[in-house]
Write an enzyme that holds these catalytic residues in place. Sequence first.
Site, PDB file in Angstrom:
ATOM      1  N   LYS A  52       6.295   4.105  -8.716  1.00 30.40           N
ATOM      2  CA  LYS A  52       5.389   4.975  -7.957  1.00 30.40           C
ATOM      3  C   LYS A  52       6.164   6.109  -7.297  1.00 30.40           C
ATOM      4  O   LYS A  52       5.713   7.262  -7.280  1.00 30.40           O
ATOM      5  CB  LYS A  52       4.635   4.158  -6.911  1.00 30.40           C
ATOM      6  CG  LYS A  52       3.605   3.206  -7.493  1.00 30.40           C
ATOM      7  CD  LYS A  52       3.020   2.276  -6.434  1.00 30.40           C
ATOM      8  CE  LYS A  52       2.003   1.329  -7.043  1.00 30.40           C
ATOM      9  NZ  LYS A  52       1.506   0.308  -6.108  1.00 30.40           N
ATOM     10  N   GLN A  96       1.987  -2.974  -0.881  1.00 29.23           N
ATOM     11  CA  GLN A  96       2.183  -3.620  -2.179  1.00 29.23           C
ATOM     12  C   GLN A  96       1.895  -5.125  -2.095  1.00 29.23           C
ATOM     13  O   GLN A  96       2.404  -5.819  -1.220  1.00 29.23           O
ATOM     14  CB  GLN A  96       3.626  -3.388  -2.666  1.00 29.23           C
ATOM     15  CG  GLN A  96       3.916  -3.935  -4.049  1.00 29.23           C
ATOM     16  CD  GLN A  96       3.102  -3.265  -5.131  1.00 29.23           C
ATOM     17  OE1 GLN A  96       2.863  -2.063  -5.118  1.00 29.23           O
ATOM     18  NE2 GLN A  96       2.647  -4.049  -6.102  1.00 29.23           N
ATOM     19  N   ASP A 119      -5.548   2.805  -2.581  1.00 30.34           N
ATOM     20  CA  ASP A 119      -5.694   1.669  -3.499  1.00 30.34           C
ATOM     21  C   ASP A 119      -7.158   1.306  -3.701  1.00 30.34           C
ATOM     22  O   ASP A 119      -7.500   0.606  -4.649  1.00 30.34           O
ATOM     23  CB  ASP A 119      -4.939   0.445  -2.956  1.00 30.34           C
ATOM     24  CG  ASP A 119      -3.645   0.171  -3.717  1.00 30.34           C
ATOM     25  OD1 ASP A 119      -3.509   0.666  -4.856  1.00 30.34           O
ATOM     26  OD2 ASP A 119      -2.781  -0.542  -3.184  1.00 30.34           O
TER      27      ASP A 119
END
Length: 291
Positions: A52, A96, A119
């Site tokens: 990322k 994460q 997200d």
Amino acid sequence: MILLDGKKTSADIKEEIALEVAELKRNEQKVPHLAAIIVGNNGASVTYVNAKVKACERVGFESTLIRLPENISEEDLLNEIEVLNVDNDIDGFIVQLPLPDHIDEQKVLMAVDPDKDVDGFHPTNVGKMALNLPTFISATPFGILELLERYNIETSGKNVVVIGRSHIVGSPMSILLSQKRKVGNATVTLTHSRTKNLSQITREADIIIAALGIPEFLKADMVKQDAVIIDVGITRLADASKKSGYRLVGDVAFNEVAEKASHITPVPGGVGPMTIAMLLKNTLLANKRRA
């Protein structure tokens, strides 16, 4: 059979984003800034977060990576999230997953500001998605929609079967494809581990989205001729013939199903590369909203 090339499509999307960012810079406007929090040293998570960060560099985003120890308390993690929530320089951020067992994952996701939840996991954004309101669509379903659109796969009036009911892929895909939208208007059946006569249901499908996490589950005899196959799964299987000692497979028995499919995603190189591209797209969207 046409291969749905997620690697190439994601590269195209990143190039489009990079051009938009270059335009922002030319106009002396703020460029998107994505932050990521990673707790501990889970190998897969570290690899994914590093990818990322590299993707941010490639498209011209600013990025911040916050590494926290495995034994961090839930309270301290929530404090770190609040710092990002109020930081006006951060357009969007992710925490994460998975998190260590002593941390309540749901409490952490709830703590993220919905306007920075790129997200798309916060209940506020999930609710907006279900109501077909403007919001952040989580990256994997968003990537699947983008693949279907860019390969001009008709979904309107089609019979879609989703295998797997996870909150991350299966459930949102069933909602999105049934909605009144460009890639939508389908008749969707959501199946799972308790579904009876699954093979009979999948054989009626024009489009199958396999997202159940069982390697090579979907066989050729479960698929009708010229079906479109989207394989979301990815599993490492031991393979002594490979230098790495393993091979990556999806939820679809690719070689046998590909012979019947009109379109199919490979593993790796299908849905996987799309997730980071769509995370970047969500961050660009967050930047535009804040501007």
